[in-house]
Scaffold this motif. Sequence first.
Motif, mmCIF file in Angstrom:
data_model
loop_
_atom_site.group_PDB
_atom_site.id
_atom_site.type_symbol
_atom_site.label_atom_id
_atom_site.label_comp_id
_atom_site.label_asym_id
_atom_site.label_seq_id
_atom_site.Cartn_x
_atom_site.Cartn_y
_atom_site.Cartn_z
ATOM 1 N N UNK A 173 1.025 -1.165 0.002
ATOM 2 C CA UNK A 173 0.081 -0.128 0.089
ATOM 3 C C UNK A 173 0.885 1.261 0.000
ATOM 4 N N UNK A 174 1.929 1.298 0.747
ATOM 5 C CA UNK A 174 2.856 2.284 0.903
ATOM 6 C C UNK A 174 3.608 2.548 -0.419
ATOM 7 N N UNK A 175 3.709 1.363 -1.162
ATOM 8 C CA UNK A 175 4.804 1.479 -2.197
ATOM 9 C C UNK A 175 4.164 2.516 -3.256
ATOM 10 N N UNK A 176 2.957 2.717 -3.275
ATOM 11 C CA UNK A 176 1.933 3.356 -4.126
ATOM 12 C C UNK A 176 2.233 5.107 -4.121
ATOM 13 N N UNK A 177 2.604 5.237 -2.961
ATOM 14 C CA UNK A 177 3.064 6.678 -2.494
ATOM 15 C C UNK A 177 4.480 7.002 -2.865
ATOM 16 N N UNK A 178 5.275 6.028 -3.362
ATOM 17 C CA UNK A 178 6.454 6.413 -3.782
ATOM 18 C C UNK A 178 6.808 6.288 -5.109
ATOM 19 N N UNK A 179 6.139 6.985 -5.875
ATOM 20 C CA UNK A 179 6.062 6.677 -7.498
ATOM 21 C C UNK A 179 7.551 6.586 -8.123
ATOM 22 N N UNK A 180 8.657 7.447 -7.647
ATOM 23 C CA UNK A 180 9.998 7.384 -8.112
ATOM 24 C C UNK A 180 10.607 5.852 -8.018
ATOM 25 N N UNK A 181 10.518 5.226 -6.608
ATOM 26 C CA UNK A 181 10.752 4.054 -6.167
ATOM 27 C C UNK A 181 10.170 2.911 -7.094
ATOM 28 N N UNK A 182 8.753 3.069 -7.541
ATOM 29 C CA UNK A 182 8.051 2.067 -8.361
ATOM 30 C C UNK A 182 8.609 2.130 -9.788
ATOM 31 N N UNK A 233 16.488 12.289 -7.251
ATOM 32 C CA UNK A 233 16.583 13.086 -6.173
ATOM 33 C C UNK A 233 15.130 13.189 -5.272
ATOM 34 N N UNK A 234 14.118 13.400 -6.190
ATOM 35 C CA UNK A 234 12.845 13.442 -5.587
ATOM 36 C C UNK A 234 12.658 12.263 -4.943
ATOM 37 N N UNK A 235 12.874 10.901 -5.623
ATOM 38 C CA UNK A 235 12.463 9.781 -5.189
ATOM 39 C C UNK A 235 13.379 9.744 -3.608
ATOM 40 N N UNK A 236 14.438 9.976 -3.468
ATOM 41 C CA UNK A 236 15.064 9.765 -2.295
ATOM 42 C C UNK A 236 14.619 10.710 -1.130
ATOM 43 N N UNK A 237 14.086 11.907 -1.642
ATOM 44 C CA UNK A 237 13.454 12.842 -0.660
ATOM 45 C C UNK A 237 12.098 12.254 -0.053
ATOM 46 N N UNK A 238 11.322 11.600 -1.276
ATOM 47 C CA UNK A 238 10.010 10.946 -0.997
ATOM 48 C C UNK A 238 10.144 10.130 0.186
#
Length: 460
Positions: free
Chosen positions: A259-268, A446-451
Amino acid sequence: MDLTSEPTRTSSTPEQRRLQRKWYWYDWANSAFVTATMTVLFGPYVTSLANKAACPTQPSDEKCLTNLSVLGFGIPPGSLVPYTLTVSTIISAIVLLFVGAIADRSPRPTKLLGAFTVVGGLAATAMFFLEGDNWELAVLLVVIANLCMGASLVVYSGLMIRITPPDDRDRVSTTGWALGYLGGGIMLAASLALLSFHEAMGLSLSMTVRIIFAAAGIWWIVFAIVPVIGLKDVPSAGNAAGRQPVFSGSLKQLKRTFQELRTYPQTMRFLLAYLFFNDGIQTVIAAAAIYGALELDFSENQLFITILLVQFIAFFGAMLFGRMARSRGSKQLILLSLVLWTGVVTGAYFIPKGGFMPWLVLSVGIGIVMGGSQSLSRSLFSHLIPRGKESEFFSLYQAMERGTSWFGTFVFGLVYQLFHSYRLSIIALIIFFVVGGLLLRTVDVRRGISDVGNKVPQVI
């Protein structure tokens, strides 16, 4: 003493560097199985077992066109190994998700590392008993060994984050890969010597290959003792927070993670890109021996020389990419490596039968980019993981790591089944590098790391 990396630190403490030196040994430990067994010998040897089962009266140097019956399906012997790796990875993709959740909550994750190593190493050692036409045992053992390899690497990769600050991860990851290539190269050199003189020693070729299988499994278990014991005091993130029990809490945590992974679009997005380009890399590595032996007619000795060259070149390639990452950033270097991988696959298609010298030239190119693309992918992904869920997120990553790719091996085997041409199988892999590279270009690192709440390294 706190053994884990502090979020505010940018370089490793002396204690962390001591732990990192012990951590490197697991790359060295599993390298013998990955190189000598899976990369060089398993594919051609098990294909020969399958050929004997399907065409028992046919000469071994002729291509067998009779299908094996596998669970009621007809499969050409030449497609058995790629399909086996496909099944192995599908199983791993399910099991490793639970392994990651459990590892993050286990009080001592190195106990899991040791358990997976022993089971996987024993399965690898048991390949000594593969002979005649016993391809069924080969399938069973490689599924067990590959599953345990993937599970151990989930724990192992999570440990890297716990003992390494963000700015040092490219260095630590590439050093581990480089030493793995060096260890695999030494094992290959010894194996090549045994293959070269097996007749003088009174050994058949089959017995020689089986001895190498056993030696690789023993190597894996013995050298893994260093990190298993040396990192035993490194705690997991989960129990440190006093959370729920390991097993019941892991299932609930796994559900929350998806569920949490969906809030990290850059990681996905990175995972999706990695799914494609790593499938291409892993399929090239897994299929290289089959392609060289069955399409280009190279001998076992020639294949060992090839992989030995690749191993030692990859040692320097990984160290080179690690140094370049300090100024260029890991994302740009991974993209560069994918362009080079596309060139390698294209070149392999045009190599003439028996063309060993152009094959060696191409192998140098593989060695240069192989270590860099894999090690920098591991370190880059480590920045995109929320703190405290290292192993759990690496379980997603690991399902697509070293020799457990599924879609690439499936495509390779399917193309061969349709056209009976390994050249078409190898050229079809270009699509994985192209699609993976295009997806990776869209990742805002960079955005993904901050997210995910991590510190952004100075160069990324």
